[in-house]
Design a protein around this motif. Structure first.
Motif, PDB file in Angstrom:
ATOM      1  N   GLY A 114       0.790  -1.227   0.000  1.00 47.22           N
ATOM      2  CA  GLY A 114       0.000   0.000   0.000  1.00 47.22           C
ATOM      3  C   GLY A 114       0.818   1.270   0.000  1.00 47.22           C
ATOM      4  N   ARG A 115       2.119   1.178  -0.302  1.00 45.31           N
ATOM      5  CA  ARG A 115       2.978   2.358  -0.275  1.00 45.31           C
ATOM      6  C   ARG A 115       3.111   3.006  -1.646  1.00 45.31           C
ATOM      7  N   LEU A 116       2.780   2.281  -2.676  1.00 44.53           N
ATOM      8  CA  LEU A 116       2.763   2.786  -4.047  1.00 44.53           C
ATOM      9  C   LEU A 116       1.533   2.235  -4.754  1.00 44.53           C
ATOM     10  N   ALA A 117       1.168   2.875  -5.864  1.00 47.76           N
ATOM     11  CA  ALA A 117       0.126   2.347  -6.749  1.00 47.76           C
ATOM     12  C   ALA A 117       0.631   2.462  -8.170  1.00 47.76           C
ATOM     13  N   LEU A 118       0.352   1.473  -8.992  1.00 43.19           N
ATOM     14  CA  LEU A 118       0.818   1.499 -10.373  1.00 43.19           C
ATOM     15  C   LEU A 118       0.237   2.676 -11.147  1.00 43.19           C
ATOM     16  N   ALA A 119      -0.918   3.167 -10.708  1.00 44.16           N
ATOM     17  CA  ALA A 119      -1.542   4.315 -11.375  1.00 44.16           C
ATOM     18  C   ALA A 119      -0.996   5.650 -10.884  1.00 44.16           C
ATOM     19  N   ASP A 120      -0.104   5.635  -9.906  1.00 43.36           N
ATOM     20  CA  ASP A 120       0.486   6.884  -9.420  1.00 43.36           C
ATOM     21  C   ASP A 120       1.215   7.599 -10.549  1.00 43.36           C
ATOM     22  N   PRO A 121       0.970   8.902 -10.736  1.00 42.44           N
ATOM     23  CA  PRO A 121       1.803   9.640 -11.690  1.00 42.44           C
ATOM     24  C   PRO A 121       3.201   9.819 -11.117  1.00 42.44           C
ATOM     25  N   VAL A 122       4.197   9.803 -11.981  1.00 45.64           N
ATOM     26  CA  VAL A 122       5.564   9.946 -11.504  1.00 45.64           C
ATOM     27  C   VAL A 122       5.752  11.278 -10.778  1.00 45.64           C
ATOM     28  N   ASP A 123       4.960  12.268 -11.167  1.00 40.15           N
ATOM     29  CA  ASP A 123       5.074  13.581 -10.535  1.00 40.15           C
ATOM     30  C   ASP A 123       4.684  13.552  -9.059  1.00 40.15           C
ATOM     31  N   LYS A 124       3.923  12.575  -8.640  1.00 37.80           N
ATOM     32  CA  LYS A 124       3.557  12.455  -7.226  1.00 37.80           C
ATOM     33  C   LYS A 124       4.790  12.209  -6.375  1.00 37.80           C
ATOM     34  N   TRP A 125       5.737  11.443  -6.900  1.00 34.79           N
ATOM     35  CA  TRP A 125       6.918  11.054  -6.134  1.00 34.79           C
ATOM     36  C   TRP A 125       8.161  11.841  -6.517  1.00 34.79           C
ATOM     37  N   PRO A 127       8.230  15.279  -7.967  1.00 33.94           N
ATOM     38  CA  PRO A 127       7.596  16.501  -8.501  1.00 33.94           C
ATOM     39  C   PRO A 127       8.570  17.380  -9.267  1.00 33.94           C
ATOM     40  N   GLY A 128       8.176  17.688 -10.489  1.00 32.85           N
ATOM     41  CA  GLY A 128       8.958  18.573 -11.323  1.00 32.85           C
ATOM     42  C   GLY A 128      10.177  17.946 -11.969  1.00 32.85           C
ATOM     43  N   GLY A 132       5.921  16.537 -18.103  1.00 27.63           N
ATOM     44  CA  GLY A 132       4.734  15.740 -18.399  1.00 27.63           C
ATOM     45  C   GLY A 132       4.512  14.639 -17.394  1.00 27.63           C
ATOM     46  N   GLY A 133       5.165  14.736 -16.237  1.00 30.05           N
ATOM     47  CA  GLY A 133       5.106  13.676 -15.240  1.00 30.05           C
ATOM     48  C   GLY A 133       3.763  13.452 -14.601  1.00 30.05           C
ATOM     49  N   THR A 134       2.823  14.370 -14.799  1.00 27.09           N
ATOM     50  CA  THR A 134       1.476  14.140 -14.269  1.00 27.09           C
ATOM     51  C   THR A 134       0.717  13.121 -15.106  1.00 27.09           C
ATOM     52  N   ALA A 135       1.174  12.903 -16.355  1.00 30.15           N
ATOM     53  CA  ALA A 135       0.484  11.959 -17.257  1.00 30.15           C
ATOM     54  C   ALA A 135       1.215  10.632 -17.374  1.00 30.15           C
ATOM     55  N   ILE A 136       2.406  10.530 -16.815  1.00 30.64           N
ATOM     56  CA  ILE A 136       3.185   9.289 -16.886  1.00 30.64           C
ATOM     57  C   ILE A 136       3.036   8.542 -15.575  1.00 30.64           C
TER      58      ILE A 136
END
Length: 413
Positions: A114-125, A127-128, A132-136
């Motif tokens: 429960g510490r990660l989700a495959l649907a997490d955007p890379v920008d969550k972890w 940031p910046g 385009g990391g909000t869509a990857i």
């Protein structure tokens, strides 16, 4: 895909391109065949390993476990390499892009917790850190559908790959090198192999856990499984006896190799350079793990049987996207693992290439059967400059996969 440079992975479809080459028909083994089949397979694999050495490979290691008894283990080497090391099937060697399977396993363990989700955007972890990391998503990174440029194609990486630059690369530095280039396509639009994906995965793992990749491999995989020769390399040193890897020296490099890739660092040996002492750290989460055939077989068995991952996460790992959109039912890439059909059975696994070491590691769906082949030189596949080695390596890899499935190795065609 090929980059025409010595990168962490030689070609993500290497197993497919070599193992699916046309081969003579093979017959299924019968239960009564038993030990006689094993003896014949060993003899055939020994013959093909020797042919590969005769074709120019400095060394070869093969290990095949068909799940029915004692595994077949073979080591063959050119006479001139013996002054450096007497090769054995138990030696450590650099795994190159097989590292990605371990990195994906670590991610999926954190997903199960429960510490990660495959649907997490890379920008969550990060940031910046990724345009385009909000869509990857993490899934796109793991299955190479992000569209990110491959950092190993950047000229700044060349000297590290050749061993002439000793700078220390971190996951974030490797990621920054890749994302300074424009993406190849919109996130999720198609598949394209990129080591930058796993540089990002490495940075995410470090951010989420607060631990180094070396510690994560040790504490979550190597120690629990008793893998004594498996570790994430942080420099050019080795922990145990190891296979030496070689590349041709500049005077003996085939003419098809570009001028910028003809000068590897390391001691000169019989028209070759011993690259074993060079630092593989530039491979990072995409390719810096060291292991052995025995350890990797144990890892595959634990992974595919569900020891390392719960059923739900293992199913996600095995969910693939087509490597070639023209073959939707052909070779596929999951989360850090490849699959493809073969005349002797459907395999799962990965390949890896890093200077001095070309590896193919495969298993069946349940992990009860495994096959590993190491060729102790790698630039020949990057630049397609040595058809003799390519043909001999393809024959050996095909025979190893057939032996894994308990079927006779193809006769020479």
């Amino acid at each position: 895909m090929r980059s025409r440079v010595p990168r962490v992975v030689t070609a993500s479809a290497l197993v497919v391109s070599l193992a699916l080459a046309a081969t003579p028909a093979v017959a299924a083994a019968t239960p009564a065949a038993g030990r006689s089949d094993t003896t014949a397979q060993r003899a055939r694999l020994q013959e093909l390993a020797r042919k590969l050495v005769d074709a120019g490979a400095p060394g070869v290691i093969v290990r095949v476990d068909d799940g029915r008894g004692r595994p077949v283990e073979i080591a063959a080497q050119a006479p001139w390499t013996r002054r450096d090391h007497l090769l054995t099937a138990a030696d450590e060697y650099r795994m190159g892009s097989n590292t990605k399977t371990m990195m994906a396993t670590l991610v999926l363990q954190l997903v199960a917790e429960g510490r990660l989700a495959l649907a997490d955007p890379v920008d969550k972890w990060l940031p910046g850190k990724v345009p385009g990391g909000t869509a990857i998503t993490l899934r796109m990174l793991l299955n190479h559908t992000s569209g990110l440029f491959d950092y190993t194609k950047d000229a700044a990486m060349r000297r590290s790959m050749l061993g002439t630059d000793r700078r220390r690369w971190t996951s974030e530095k490797l990621l920054a090198l890749g994302v300074k280039h424009a993406p190849l396509f919109a996130p999720g639009a198609k598949w394209s192999y990129s080591n930058t994906n796993y540089a990002a995965i490495g940075a995410v793992l470090e951010r989420v856990t607060g631990a180094s990749l070396a510690d994560l491999v040790r504490d979550r995989i190597a120690r629990p499984l008793g893998l004594e020769h498996t570790y994430f390399a942080t420099d050019g040193t080795w922990r145990g006896t190891h296979a030496h890897g070689y590349e041709p020296d500049a005077a003996h490099m085939p003419p098809g190799v570009p001028a910028g890739f003809r000068h590897f660092a390391g001691p000169r040996r019989h028209g070759h350079v011993d690259v074993s002492g060079n630092d593989p750290g530039w491979g990072g989460a995409a390719g810096a793990v060291v292991s052995s055939t025995r350890d990797w077989s144990r890892f595959f068995t634990a992974l595919m049987s569900g020891t390392l991952l719960p059923a739900a996460q293992l199913a996600q790992m095995r969910t693939t996207v087509p490597v070639d959109p023209r073959q939707p039912d052909g070779p596929g890439y999951g989360l850090g693992i490849q699959t493809g059909p073969h005349p002797c059975g459907t395999f799962w696994g990965h390949d890896g290439g890093i200077p001095g070491y070309l590896t193919v590691n495969v298993t069946d769906r349940a992990g009860g059967r495994t096959a590993m082949v190491l060729v102790a030189t790698e630039s020949w596949i990057e630049f397609e400059t040595d058809p003799k080695i390519a043909e001999a390596a393809g024959a050996l890899q095909t025979a190893a996969i057939c032996a894994m499935f308990g079927k006779p190795a193809p006769a020479a065609g």
